[in-house]
Design a protein around this motif. Structure first.
Motif, PDB file in Angstrom:
ATOM      1  N   ALA A 146       0.823  -1.212   0.000  1.00  0.00           N
ATOM      2  CA  ALA A 146       0.000   0.000   0.000  1.00  0.00           C
ATOM      3  C   ALA A 146       0.855   1.260   0.000  1.00  0.00           C
ATOM      4  O   ALA A 146       0.454   2.291  -0.552  1.00  0.00           O
ATOM      5  N   GLY A 147       2.044   1.176   0.588  1.00  0.00           N
ATOM      6  CA  GLY A 147       2.933   2.327   0.594  1.00  0.00           C
ATOM      7  C   GLY A 147       3.331   2.772  -0.793  1.00  0.00           C
ATOM      8  O   GLY A 147       3.548   3.971  -1.033  1.00  0.00           O
ATOM      9  N   PHE A 148       3.415   1.824  -1.717  1.00  0.00           N
ATOM     10  CA  PHE A 148       3.820   2.158  -3.080  1.00  0.00           C
ATOM     11  C   PHE A 148       2.677   2.780  -3.880  1.00  0.00           C
ATOM     12  O   PHE A 148       2.878   3.197  -5.017  1.00  0.00           O
ATOM     13  N   ILE A 149       1.511   2.831  -3.279  1.00  0.00           N
ATOM     14  CA  ILE A 149       0.388   3.554  -3.870  1.00  0.00           C
ATOM     15  C   ILE A 149       0.202   4.897  -3.168  1.00  0.00           C
ATOM     16  O   ILE A 149       0.088   5.941  -3.803  1.00  0.00           O
ATOM     17  N   PHE A 150       0.222   4.867  -1.839  1.00  0.00           N
ATOM     18  CA  PHE A 150      -0.013   6.086  -1.075  1.00  0.00           C
ATOM     19  C   PHE A 150       1.109   7.106  -1.242  1.00  0.00           C
ATOM     20  O   PHE A 150       0.839   8.311  -1.341  1.00  0.00           O
ATOM     21  N   VAL A 151       2.354   6.651  -1.243  1.00  0.00           N
ATOM     22  CA  VAL A 151       3.460   7.611  -1.336  1.00  0.00           C
ATOM     23  C   VAL A 151       3.432   8.390  -2.648  1.00  0.00           C
ATOM     24  O   VAL A 151       3.554   9.626  -2.637  1.00  0.00           O
ATOM     25  N   PRO A 152       3.263   7.753  -3.818  1.00  0.00           N
ATOM     26  CA  PRO A 152       3.132   8.550  -5.049  1.00  0.00           C
ATOM     27  C   PRO A 152       1.921   9.484  -5.030  1.00  0.00           C
ATOM     28  O   PRO A 152       1.992  10.593  -5.570  1.00  0.00           O
ATOM     29  N   VAL A 153       0.820   9.050  -4.415  1.00  0.00           N
ATOM     30  CA  VAL A 153      -0.362   9.910  -4.335  1.00  0.00           C
ATOM     31  C   VAL A 153      -0.042  11.174  -3.539  1.00  0.00           C
ATOM     32  O   VAL A 153      -0.345  12.293  -3.966  1.00  0.00           O
ATOM     33  N   PHE A 154       0.606  11.008  -2.390  1.00  0.00           N
ATOM     34  CA  PHE A 154       0.960  12.181  -1.582  1.00  0.00           C
ATOM     35  C   PHE A 154       2.048  13.012  -2.255  1.00  0.00           C
ATOM     36  O   PHE A 154       2.057  14.243  -2.130  1.00  0.00           O
ATOM     37  N   ALA A 155       2.955  12.357  -2.975  1.00  0.00           N
ATOM     38  CA  ALA A 155       3.972  13.111  -3.716  1.00  0.00           C
ATOM     39  C   ALA A 155       3.305  14.008  -4.757  1.00  0.00           C
ATOM     40  O   ALA A 155       3.674  15.178  -4.919  1.00  0.00           O
ATOM     41  N   LEU A 156       2.306  13.470  -5.458  1.00  0.00           N
ATOM     42  CA  LEU A 156       1.562  14.283  -6.413  1.00  0.00           C
ATOM     43  C   LEU A 156       0.834  15.424  -5.712  1.00  0.00           C
ATOM     44  O   LEU A 156       0.752  16.544  -6.232  1.00  0.00           O
ATOM     45  N   GLY A 157       0.308  15.134  -4.522  1.00  0.00           N
ATOM     46  CA  GLY A 157      -0.366  16.174  -3.761  1.00  0.00           C
ATOM     47  C   GLY A 157       0.569  17.324  -3.415  1.00  0.00           C
ATOM     48  O   GLY A 157       0.195  18.498  -3.495  1.00  0.00           O
ATOM     49  N   VAL A 158       1.811  16.987  -3.057  1.00  0.00           N
ATOM     50  CA  VAL A 158       2.809  18.021  -2.767  1.00  0.00           C
ATOM     51  C   VAL A 158       3.127  18.815  -4.027  1.00  0.00           C
ATOM     52  O   VAL A 158       3.193  20.050  -4.011  1.00  0.00           O
TER      53      VAL A 158
END
Length: 417
Positions: free
Chosen positions: A153-165
């Motif tokens: 799940a980290g490999f999905i959530f981290v890119p999502v939050f990176a895009l958010g930043v």
């Protein structure tokens, strides 16, 4: 070697001029292989072996097949209007961050319990990480399905939050709070290779943002890549690094370990091609499907870890990574290799173009990890082996907007300092 490398670099430059897209898979694949072949030629005085003519011709043909496949994949979306990447990212990051932190609170203790059992209560971090890697590589023991899916799940959530930043939707402090538990647990459990993929995926997403990348951001991403690579080397003692090594000695060994991993894949595949009996190749691009069929007794996958060969004249220059070409050539031959690489290019080009057109979060994550697979193709195949992960990405891409969709465009950044 240098000549073929320069030919590939020239081809990549031409594709870049034609497409106007520096991150296009048709540009990146030949550029990566061109750079590596030039580096192998340059590194000859350091004891590295060279790459023979048969392997060079296959690398050249395979790179071209991938590039033309990528261009064809991108052309499939020609009728779709191009907008800024990321228009489909409409998530409530405040709720998403709260959910992620709750997930950490529930799963990190369970992860700790499972890895403690695997490592027999190791008394220090180095021993802990080393035992985990030994168990996973040689005994094929790993965490359970629940913890394993938490790590994925980290490999999905981290890119999502990176895009958010990148889009000013969430602040860096909140993002770090969400990402660090996944980074640390994955580093200790699975080593650095998967995290290197993650960093490359985030770099890809940043490259495609309309806002130019500042030197500070680029330096930060490179620094994160180096930190993860170096930490992984130290934790498992790669390249002769141990707790007694001085800082200067450790840094030198980490740099040498980086070049060993970057250069050995093409060299070792060339060695295999010159002497096919030197190892018993068992990689297969469709391994993920075989693993699924194994559950009903229809397929038996071969060993994931290959035999070791020397890629240089030094006793320390020994490895067992052979590039993406070992995944295809032994079983499917030259023609099969070109067809498979062309298909991978078609796949990567399609998702890349869809994400450039401002399509869904699904295309963003798929395209980013396929970009990482291109860069890492010099020592492994992570295209079709992504199949299981991409099914989870598809599921997450459908569920995240349902449960964490933004009702209106935020006027302030969540967690900004």
């Amino acid at each position: 070697m240098a000549f073929i490398g320069l030919v590939l670099l020239l081809f990549a430059f031409t594709v870049r001029r034609v497409t106007g897209d520096i991150a296009h898979p048709a540009t990146v694949f030949p550029a990566v292989w061109g750079v590596i072949l030039v580096l192998i030629q340059t590194a000859q005085p350091l004891g590295y072996y060279g790459v023979g003519a048969p392997a060079l011709l296959l690398f050249l043909a395979g790179s071209l097949a991938f590039s033309f496949g990528s261009l064809a994949g991108g052309s499939l979306t020609r009728r779709i209007k191009v907008t800024n990447a990321g228009q489909g990212l409409a998530l409530d990051f405040r709720k998403l961050a709260a959910f992620a932190l709750l997930l950490h609170a529930c799963m990190v203790p369970l992860w700790w319990q499972e890895v403690q059992e695997l490592t027999n209560g190791a008394d220090n971090l180095l021993s802990f990480a080393f035992q985990l890697r030994i168990k996973s590589v040689y005994d094929e023991l790993t965490v359970g399905a629940l913890v394993g899916n938490y790590l994925v799940a980290g490999f999905i959530f981290v890119p999502v939050f990176a895009l958010g930043v990148m889009q000013g939707r969430v602040g860096m402090p909140i993002t770090l709070l969400v990402a660090l538990p996944w980074i640390v647990t994955n580093l200790l459990t699975n080593g650095r290779s998967t995290l290197v993929q993650l960093v490359l995926a985030v770099i890809y997403l940043r490259i495609l943002q309309p806002k130019p990348m500042s030197t500070r951001v680029l330096a930060g991403m490179i620094g994160l890549f180096c930190l993860i690579f170096g930490a992984g080397a130290v934790l498992v003692g790669k390249g002769g690094i141990d707790a007694d090594s001085s800082s200067a000695e450790s840094l030198k060994l980490i740099v040498m370990n980086f070049f060993d991993y970057a250069l050995q894949g093409p060299i070792l595949f060339s060695s295999y091609l010159d002497n096919p009996s030197s190892i018993n190749p068992s990689w297969d691009p469709f391994r993920a499907f075989c693993l699924a069929a194994q559950k009903v007794g229809m397929c038996e996958p071969g060993p994931l870890h290959q035999d070791f060969l020397y890629f240089g004249r030094s006793p320390e220059q020994i490895g067992n990574v052979y590039s993406i070409f070992l995944s295809t050539f032994p079983k499917y031959g030259a023609l099969g290799t070109l067809l498979i690489l062309g298909t991978c290019g078609l796949w990567a080009g399609y998702h890349h173009q869809r994400w450039r057109q401002g399509s869904s979060l699904f295309h963003a994550i798929v395209a980013s990890f396929l970009f990482a697979a291109i860069v890492l193709s010099i020592f492994l195949d992570s295209f079709f082996p992504l199949a299981n992960f991409l099914l989870k990405v598809a599921l997450a891409s459908m569920l995240l907007p349902v449960f964490f969709g933004a009702r209106q465009t935020p006027t302030a950044t969540v967690g900004a300092s």
